[in-house]
Design an enzyme around this catalytic site. Structure first.
Site, PDB file in Angstrom:
ATOM      1  N   GLU A  98       8.549  -0.392   0.403  1.00  0.00           N
ATOM      2  CA  GLU A  98       9.588  -1.105   1.138  1.00  0.00           C
ATOM      3  C   GLU A  98      10.896  -0.324   1.283  1.00  0.00           C
ATOM      4  O   GLU A  98      11.925  -0.683   0.704  1.00  0.00           O
ATOM      5  CB  GLU A  98       9.850  -2.468   0.496  1.00  0.00           C
TER       6      GLU A  98
ATOM      7  N   GLU B 175       0.668  -6.370  -0.558  1.00  0.00           N
ATOM      8  CA  GLU B 175       1.192  -7.476  -1.356  1.00  0.00           C
ATOM      9  C   GLU B 175       1.070  -8.749  -0.546  1.00  0.00           C
ATOM     10  O   GLU B 175       1.321  -8.754   0.652  1.00  0.00           O
ATOM     11  CB  GLU B 175       2.685  -7.297  -1.704  1.00  0.00           C
TER      12      GLU B 175
HETATM   13  C1  BGC Z   1       8.382  -6.293  -3.655  1.00  0.00           C
HETATM   14  C2  BGC Z   1       8.014  -6.773  -5.044  1.00  0.00           C
HETATM   15  C3  BGC Z   1       8.560  -8.164  -5.271  1.00  0.00           C
HETATM   16  C4  BGC Z   1       7.932  -9.096  -4.248  1.00  0.00           C
HETATM   17  C5  BGC Z   1       8.366 -10.541  -4.375  1.00  0.00           C
HETATM   18  C6  BGC Z   1       8.224  -7.345  -2.599  1.00  0.00           C
HETATM   19  O1  BGC Z   1       9.275  -7.233  -1.709  1.00  0.00           O
HETATM   20  O2  BGC Z   1       7.682  -5.125  -3.337  1.00  0.00           O
HETATM   21  O3  BGC Z   1       8.497  -5.860  -5.979  1.00  0.00           O
HETATM   22  O4  BGC Z   1       8.345  -8.637  -6.557  1.00  0.00           O
HETATM   23  O5  BGC Z   1       8.282  -8.668  -2.960  1.00  0.00           O
HETATM   24  O6  BGC Z   1       9.718 -10.677  -4.143  1.00  0.00           O
END
Ligand code: BGC
Length: 447
Positions: free
Chosen positions: A166, A352
């Site tokens: 990110e 993610e």
């Molecule tokens: C990040 C994580 C974070 C997750 C939830 C993402 O933007 O890569 O490190 O914990 O979002 O906020």
């Protein structure tokens, strides 16, 4: 195509600062998140919390890997703490730091879990920040050297790398509004320069990895605005596509601010003046150094609905929300990857996806996180549709395996499928871990 591809990668993700702890053990140097959290007078983190201990995965990685194996996890995306490996970022290598990742990678391989290594997930060595951090172009060479050291060490064991997690959060939250470490507030012109240094650093790292191991895959994990149509019509889909990449609606938190540079070697003309001014100063030799990644990692949490005129549709009162008050918008999983594919033509991995819930241990000793199961189920169904409609998404990594340190929110947001009691560090699998195991075993057939 029907359903998820046969070789689809099912896994989970986490990041060094959020789970490792051991912040000053075995020769690790300080990083900007250590400093940011320890500056309690600055009041940066909920309840004055920090990642000093976090989930203590530095000491408990064997237990964590065993849990992953028990729940059928096939891939683990973790990040390397730069200051653990090179305490001042660019000087001597700390053998004990490297040994930790050796042990982790070996444990994963023994458990049949594919290691996916992120090189940078926000914990910059403090010594590099003292020299300007991502604003100083010297970071490109330092990141390249650090990457080469890792690639040489893990050649043949790690086959898949992600360079930077990110860049948008690194830049906007770290140097733009000061919400994240290093907590600075800079002009748009400086932010554009930071983006450029990040793109050069990604490219340098990719070259270093390929020089050591030409077969290794290299991705980058950008984030940003993802729009989806209010109705599934061609006009509305087009409007959602345009809104996703229109820099005049807010430039800094977009996918294209990074991916256009790397893949198209240019800036979109909708960029605001300060950004175009910076772009005009970029020498041609810099553009030649840009490396398009092998694949794009996408972190998906929530999206923005747009109507067929391209206007954002306000959320109605009582819109479904996670504990973090983020919208539940599963459609973003169907249209987001399709729009990125249309613009860049590269394969993708959902690196993610998840949510925080108000999880707690129930009277029966278990953690019943129905909200998480419902959320993931909805998002995965939409992902499946997106894949069936042509988006080449090769894998899905749930965020996160363990509850962990959620940056400015400290330990107050629980994203894990494994509950962590931060008093004892005891791990308790939530219902979603059992459910996800079935998703993996059936390759999404049970959805
Ligand atoms: C990040 C994580 C974070 C997750 C939830 C993402 O933007 O890569 O490190 O914990 O979002 O906020």
């Amino acid at each position: 195509m029907n359903g998820f591809p046969k070789d689809f990668i099912w896994g989970v993700a986490c990041a060094s600062y959020q789970c490792e702890g051991a912040w000053d053990e075995d020769g690790k140097g300080p990083n900007i998140w250590d400093d940011f959290c320890h500056d309690t007078a600055g009041n940066h983190i909920y309840n004055g919390e920090n990642g000093d201990v976090a989930c203590d995965s530095y000491h408990r990685y064997r237990e964590d890997v065993a849990l992953m194996k028990r729940f059928g996890i096939r891939a683990y995306r973790f990040s390397v703490s730069w200051a653990r490996v090179i305490p001042d970022g660019d000087g001597e290598v700390n053998e004990k730091g490297l040994a930790y990742y050796d042990n982790l990678v070996n444990a994963l391989l023994e458990a049949g879990i594919q290691p996916l290594m992120t090189l940078y997930h926000w914990d910059l060595p403090s010594a590099l920040q003292d020299k300007g951090g991502w604003l100083n172009r010297d970071i490109v060479a330092a990141f390249g050297r650090y990457t080469r050291i890792l690639a040489q060490r893990f050649r043949g064991r790690v086959r898949n790398y992600m360079t930077i997690n990110e860049p948008q959060c690194v830049t906007v939250l770290g140097y733009g509004n000061g919400e994240h470490a290093p907590g600075l507030k800079m002009s748009d012109y400086s932010l554009a320069k930071i983006y450029h240094n990040i793109c050069l650093a990604h490219s340098e790292a990719q070259r270093q990895i390929k020089a050591v191991d030409p077969q290794a895959l290299v991705g980058i994990v950008p984030c940003g605005r993802l729009c989806y149509p209010e109705q599934d019509t061609p006009e509305n889909r087009e409007a959602a596509y345009q809104a996703t990449f229109d820099l005049s609606r807010g430039w800094a938190f977009t996918f294209n601010i990074v991916l256009d540079s790397l893949i198209h070697r240019s800036y979109d003309p909708t960029a605001p003046q300060a950004v175009r001014d910076f772009a005009a100063s970029i020498p041609a030799s810099d553009w030649e150094r840009m490396e398009a990644p092998d694949y794009i990692g996408i972190n998906v949490y929530q999206g923005d609905m747009v109507d067929r005129e391209g206007c954002f549709v306000p959320r109605y009162s009582g819109f479904p929300m996670t504990a973090f008050k983020w919208g539940v918008t599963p459609e973003v999983m169907r249209y987001g990857p399709q729009n990125l594919y249309r613009r860049y033509g590269l394969p993708m991995v959902i690196t993610e996806n998840g949510l925080s819930c108000n999880d707690r241990v129930y009277l029966d000793g278990k953690v019943h996180d129905l909200d998480r199961i419902d959320f993931l189920h909805r998002y995965l169904l939409q992902l499946k549709r997106g894949i069936e409609e042509g988006a080449p998404v090769k894998g899905y990594l749930q965020w996160s395996f363990l509850d962990n340190f959620e940056w400015g929110r400290g330990y107050s947001e629980r994203f894990g499928m494994i509950y962590v009691d931060y008093r004892t560090l005891e791990r308790t699998p939530k219902d979603s871990a059992h459910w996800y195991r079935q998703v993996i075993e059936s390759n999404g057939g049970n959805l």
